[in-house]
Structures are given as structure tokens and as C-alpha cells.
Scaffold this motif. Structure first.
Motif, PDB file in Angstrom:
ATOM      1  N   HIS A   1       0.830  -1.191   0.000  1.00  0.00           N
ATOM      2  CA  HIS A   1       0.000   0.000   0.000  1.00  0.00           C
ATOM      3  C   HIS A   1       0.882   1.265   0.000  1.00  0.00           C
ATOM      4  N   GLN A   2       1.964   1.226   0.790  1.00  0.00           N
ATOM      5  CA  GLN A   2       2.876   2.386   0.830  1.00  0.00           C
ATOM      6  C   GLN A   2       3.496   2.630  -0.542  1.00  0.00           C
ATOM      7  N   PHE A   3       3.891   1.543  -1.206  1.00  0.00           N
ATOM      8  CA  PHE A   3       4.475   1.696  -2.544  1.00  0.00           C
ATOM      9  C   PHE A   3       3.433   2.292  -3.505  1.00  0.00           C
ATOM     10  N   ALA A   4       2.231   1.745  -3.452  1.00  0.00           N
ATOM     11  CA  ALA A   4       1.198   2.209  -4.390  1.00  0.00           C
ATOM     12  C   ALA A   4       0.870   3.688  -4.123  1.00  0.00           C
ATOM     13  N   ARG A   5       0.712   4.043  -2.834  1.00  0.00           N
ATOM     14  CA  ARG A   5       0.345   5.412  -2.468  1.00  0.00           C
ATOM     15  C   ARG A   5       1.403   6.419  -2.909  1.00  0.00           C
ATOM     16  N   ASN A   6       2.667   5.990  -2.884  1.00  0.00           N
ATOM     17  CA  ASN A   6       3.755   6.904  -3.220  1.00  0.00           C
ATOM     18  C   ASN A   6       4.237   6.739  -4.663  1.00  0.00           C
ATOM     19  N   ALA A   7       3.472   5.991  -5.463  1.00  0.00           N
ATOM     20  CA  ALA A   7       3.799   5.766  -6.874  1.00  0.00           C
ATOM     21  C   ALA A   7       5.191   5.171  -7.074  1.00  0.00           C
ATOM     22  N   VAL A   8       5.543   4.255  -6.192  1.00  0.00           N
ATOM     23  CA  VAL A   8       6.785   3.496  -6.375  1.00  0.00           C
ATOM     24  C   VAL A   8       6.422   2.239  -7.177  1.00  0.00           C
ATOM     25  N   THR A   9       7.117   2.026  -8.296  1.00  0.00           N
ATOM     26  CA  THR A   9       6.872   0.816  -9.087  1.00  0.00           C
ATOM     27  C   THR A   9       7.751  -0.304  -8.552  1.00  0.00           C
ATOM     28  N   TRP A  10       7.176  -1.498  -8.411  1.00  0.00           N
ATOM     29  CA  TRP A  10       8.082  -2.602  -8.056  1.00  0.00           C
ATOM     30  C   TRP A  10       7.892  -3.768  -9.000  1.00  0.00           C
ATOM     31  N   VAL A  11       8.999  -4.434  -9.319  1.00  0.00           N
ATOM     32  CA  VAL A  11       8.937  -5.593 -10.199  1.00  0.00           C
ATOM     33  C   VAL A  11       9.582  -6.769  -9.493  1.00  0.00           C
ATOM     34  N   GLN A  12       9.052  -7.939  -9.795  1.00  0.00           N
ATOM     35  CA  GLN A  12       9.654  -9.135  -9.218  1.00  0.00           C
ATOM     36  C   GLN A  12      10.682  -9.694 -10.194  1.00  0.00           C
TER      37      GLN A  12
END
Ligand SMILES: Cc1cc2nc3c(=O)[nH]c(=O)nc-3n(C[C@H](O)[C@H](O)[C@H](O)COP(=O)(O)OP(=O)(O)OC[C@H]3O[C@@H](n4cnc5c(N)ncnc54)[C@H](O)[C@@H]3O)c2cc1C
Length: 479
Positions: free
Chosen positions: A116-127
Motif C-alpha cells: 500500500h505504501q508503494f502504491a500510495r507513493n507511486a513506487v513501481t516494483w517488479v519481481q
């Protein structure tokens, strides 16, 4: 939720996109750095090879071990035994399933909060697993064989560590395990040998001992946890021996054998320790080997760790930063988070003041210990004239209410200017209580703070007052 940047491409047609900041690893240092950089308006990509974000801290280290500890203390009724006796149990016949149920709920919640923190702060993550192609490009290989290439202006290497696994230890994932595997064991052993009395080994040894597992702790050196005040360690050891733990210091392990499903630890002395399970916890190594660091001009030490500028967290390649366990001491989630934040701020032009001199160390053994500032041995080696004050938790009203018959706080003050030099606590609440001492220490406070101020009553924090008065009375006798 995995957000893939750009369309998926076959291996021979890698897709490339560019970010201001690429963070490799989503543990405490990586995630804190990523969110900080995003809050500064930068485009941020986090690459994580695990199935879910959170790192060692969330999945195999800090949070699982602390959840396990809390569950064990609750189900065994450990905290109530001061009143109801050593035989008191909340739940008889505790099983691995009882421990796992709470663990999985806690981990799911942690991961949800992070995503949720990543999404809220527009941080993209990839596996995927990242490796450098050169100083500005990484290649990320997903579990499904997909390969992506990303270009970064700045990077943070936050890949952490993995357990040290010597080739001659017969690891098998159930009766001979490392500290990542122990959180998923299918069944509780009746006996456990722990090899390595570092923080992780001591935490697990004492947690399993609280579960009535017969525990032997083996350490090749003659002492352990040497950074902690020795008086505290003596008190701690006394409590462990008192409840029947076997502790073998100065015992080198010659070999580990299997015998009818049991692990047999053969010591150099010829002694053999037979147990249903063995935890090998003799250190960790930096998870840097798959990063292809040569391609960007970086090297590591013999434990896979990177060297950095301790003020900025830059490696020798200035736009590549490193933080967390991959840079070595102190290897804590708490300090890793701060390192990540400082690195991100520096990377984007907001230099931070250096971290305060003293940070707390929490050891979540049973009983727990926490320490901040100088130990008595360090004070002596620096030639500082000092006095100590001691408080026993059983002397506090809160301690009586809680049924505590162990636990102590030791404070150390300089004789010339009465400055607080160190606070050392073993017993219930140690890891929370230490922060009062930390604040006074880093604000350069003195004995007088504790003498002049009123503390809530009845609390364990009252121990500060008692220890300070003890030191004050001793100092009065010296003048
Ligand atoms: C059993 C145990 C108990 C602990 N208890 C405490 C405690 O009570 N308090 C405390 O403060 N600290 C504790 N620690 C230490 C704490 O867990 C670490 O200090 C912290 O996790 C380090 O954070 P990090 O940022 O280095 O990343 P880590 O948490 O180590 O995570 C690194 C991440 O990088 C990923 N990664 C690695 N290589 C690649 C790659 N090539 N590409 C993509 N991703 C990659 C890994 O999958 C991993 O998810 C404990 C550790 C252990 C093992």
C-alpha cells in the motif's frame, strides 16, 4: 500485486525504461529509500527477487522471529510464571501450527502495508533478480524467464544477506536448518542444538527453551555478545542456566553428523551433542554475488559486503549507493531504514546531518536485552572516571504487580560532568525502556535529569529513577 513496467517481452527483445532511482532489494533500507525518493518527486523502481516485498526483515528475519517470540510467550504463559509458578501453561501441547498461524497473519499484514505504501507513493516494483550490465543499466530476470532492462540515474544496492552455509554442514531443511529455514519448520523438536551464540542464535535458543525444548547453545569462542556490558551478560547467563539450558563456550564444532534422523554435533573436545534439530547460526554473507558488480567497477570483501562512505552511503561509484546488511555492521532493520533514507536524501540533493552517535541495540531473547551508549568495559578502556547505578525490576511496584523476579537496569555516568554514558537493561520491556536512556544520551543529558524528573508510577521506567539515585548516592560518598 506485481506491477510490471512496460509490456512483457521475450528474452531476445528486452524492454528498457529509465528511472531516476533504481533500488535493488525491498528490505528496510530499500523500501525506506524508495519511499523517500518518491516523496521528493523522483521516479522510482524497486526490484525484488522474492515473491513478495519486505526482504529478509519481513519474511525470514526480524518480523518472523519476533512474532514467534511473542506467540511463544503468550501460549506458554511465560510472563505469568512469576506468580503462578514454573509449571504454569496457557496452552498445553503447543504445536508448530499454533506458531505458524499467527506468523502468517502478521506477515500478510506487513506485506499489505508495504504494498500500500508503494502504491500510495507511486513506487513501481517488479519481481525479478537484478544484475548490472554497466554502471547505469540493470537486467532483471523474472521467475518466468522474462528479461527486462532498466536504466537508472542513481541506484541503491539494498540486497541484504543470506545465511552462511558451509559445505560440510548437512543442511536438509528439517533437522539441520539455517536461520531462514527455522521459521517454517513443520514440527517442534524436543531437543535443539544451536551452533553460534550471536544475536540470532541466542534469540532462537532462548525462544525454544521457553517452549520447554531442551536446548544446547554451542559457541567456539570463550565469550559471547561481547558488545554488551559484561554485568548484564552475567545476569542473563545465570537466568538461562537456571532454567536448564546447556551452554558450551570455547567449544569448536569438529563436524555435524546425522544418526537415525538426529543431528549429532561432535565437538573438538570429543563431546557429542545429539538433538532432534540443529540450527546453524554462524553468521551471514552479503547477497551481492549475483549482481555482476565488476561490470560497474565495484568489489566486495570476503563476506560479500560493500564499502561505502558512512556519511552519504555512496560506494566508490558515486551514483551507486549501498545500505542495509549488504554494507555490514550494525546489520539491524532499525539502522538499515535510516541508512536508506539518508542515501535517498543525499542522492537527490537533500544532505542529512550524520546519524546521532548512539543507537540502541535490542536483543529479543527470553529475557530480552537492550543497550545504548558505552558499556562499563568501554568506559574503562577510554579512561573515563565513572560511577554506576543499578535497579532491579523486583524493587519496582510495577515489577511486583507483574510478578517479576528478574530483570535489571544499569546506568553509567561520568564523574566529572555527570553525563549519562550508557544504559543497559535485561528483562521485561528492555527494548522499549531503552529509548528514554537513548534520548537523554543523545541530548547530552546528565544524572540530574533522572533525579529531578518525576516518572509515572507504577511503571518499569521507574527503574531509571532508582538506578540514578543509586549512582547519585554512590557519587555523594566519593566527595
Ligand atoms: C533471524 C533474524 C532476526 C533479526 N532480528 C532483528 C531485530 O529484532 N531487530 C532489527 O533491527 N534487526 C533484526 N534483524 C536484522 C534485519 O533483518 C536486517 O538488518 C534487515 O533486514 C536488513 O535490511 P536490508 O535493507 O539490508 O534488506 P533485507 O531485509 O536483507 O532484504 C534484502 C532483499 O533484497 C532482495 N535481493 C537480494 N538480491 C537481489 C537481487 N539480485 N535482485 C533483486 N532483489 C534481491 C532479497 O530477496 C531481499 O528481499 C534480524 C535478522 C535475522 C536474520
Amino acid at each position: 500485486m506485481t506491477i510490471i513496467a512496460g509490456p512483457l517481452r521475450p528474452v531476445h527483445m528486452p524492454y528498457m525504461s529509465t528511472y531516476d532511482f533504481i533500488v535493488i532489494g525491498s528490505g528496510p533500507s530499500g523500501r525506506r529509500a524508495a519511499i523517500q525518493a518518491a516523496k521528493l518527486g523522483r521516479s522510482v523502481l524497486v526490484v525484488e527477487k522474492g515473491r513478495r516485498v519486505g526482504g529478509v526483515s519481513v519474511h525470514t528475519g526480524t518480523i518472523p522471529s519476533k512474532t514467534l517470540r511473542e506467540t511463544v510467550l503468550n501460549l506458554t504463559g511465560w510472563r505469568e510464571r512469576g506468580f503462578y509458578g514454573r509449571a504454569y501453561r496457557v496452552k498445553k501441547d503447543i504445536r508448530a501450527d499454533d506458531l505458524m498461524a499467527r506468523l502468517h497473519m502478521t506477515l500478510d499484514h506487513e506485506v499489505d502495508v508495504l504494498e500500500h505504501q508503494f502504491a500510495r507513493n507511486a513506487v513501481t516494483w517488479v519481481q525479478g533478480t537484478a544484475r548490472f550490465l554497466d554502471a547505469h543499466r540493470i537486467e532483471v530476470s523474472g521467475a518466468d524467464g522474462e528479461v527486462h532492462i532498466y536504466e537508472g540515474v542513481r541506484f541503491l544496492i539494498a540486497v541484504g544477506t543470506r545465511p552462511f552455509r558451509p559445505a560440510d554442514v548437512p543442511f536438509n531443511g528439517h533437522s539441520v536448518v539455517d536461520s531462514d529455514e527455522i521459521v517454517e519448520i513443520p514440527r517442534l523438536p524436543r531437543s535443539l542444538t544451536v551452533v553460534g551464540a550471536g544475536v540470532i542464535g541466542v534469540e532462537y535458543a532462548t525462544i525454544f527453551s521457553a517452549l520447554d525444548v531442551q536446548v544446547s547453545l554451542v559457541e567456539p569462542r570463550a565469550t559471547f555478545l561481547d558488545f554488551i556490558d559484561h554485568e548484564l551478560i552475567e545476569d542473563f547467563l545465570h537466568q538461562l542456566r537456571d532454567r536448564g539450558m546447556t551452554i558450551r563456550f570455547g567449544s569448536k564444532v569438529e563436524r555435524i553428523e546425522m544418526d537415525e534422523g538426529h543431528a549429532v554435533t561432535v565437538l573438538e573436545s570429543g563431546r557429542r551433542l545429539r538433538s532432534e534439530m540443529l540450527l546453524y547460526a554462524a553468521g551471514r554473507v552479503g547477497a551481492t554475488d549475483s549482481l555482476n558488480l565488476e561490470s560497474c567497477g565495484l568489489t566486495v570483501d570476503n563476506r560479500g559486503r560493500l564499502s561505502i562512505d558512512p556519511k552519504t552511503f555512496q560506494t566508490e561509484v558515486p551514483h551507486i549507493y549501498a545500505a542495509g546488511d549488504a554494507i555490514g555492521f550494525p546489520s539491524l532493520a532499525s539502522t538499515s531504514m535510516e541508512q536508506g533514507r539518508i542515501a535517498a536524501c543525499h542522492a537527490f540533493g537533500i544532505p542529512m546531518p550524520p546519524a546521532p552517535e548512539f543507537f540502541p541495540y535490542g536483543i529479543y531473547s527470553v529475557p530480552e536485552m537492550s543497550t545504548v551508549g558505552l558499556s562499563e568495559q568501554q568506559v574503562q578502556s577510554r579512561g573515563i572516571a565513572y560511577e554506576c547505578g543499578i535497579a532491579r525490576f523486583r524493587e519496582t511496584s510495577r515489577g511486583h504487580i507483574m510478578g517479576l523476579n528478574a530483570g535489571m537496569m544499569k546506568m553509567i555516568f561520568a564523574l566529572d560532568d555527570r553525563r549519562l554514558l550508557g544504559v543497559h537493561i535485561v528483562g521485561e520491556g528492555a527494548t522499549e525502556l531503552v529509548h528514554i536512556g537513548q534520548a537523554v544520551l543523545n541530548l547530552k543529558g546528565t544524572l540530574d535529569y533522572f533525579i529531578e524528573n518525576t516518572f509515572n508510577y507504577p511503571t518499569l521506567a521507574e527503574a531509571y529513577k532508582i538506578a540514578a539515585l543509586d549512582a547519585w548516592n554512590r557519587m555523594a560518598r566519593l566527595t
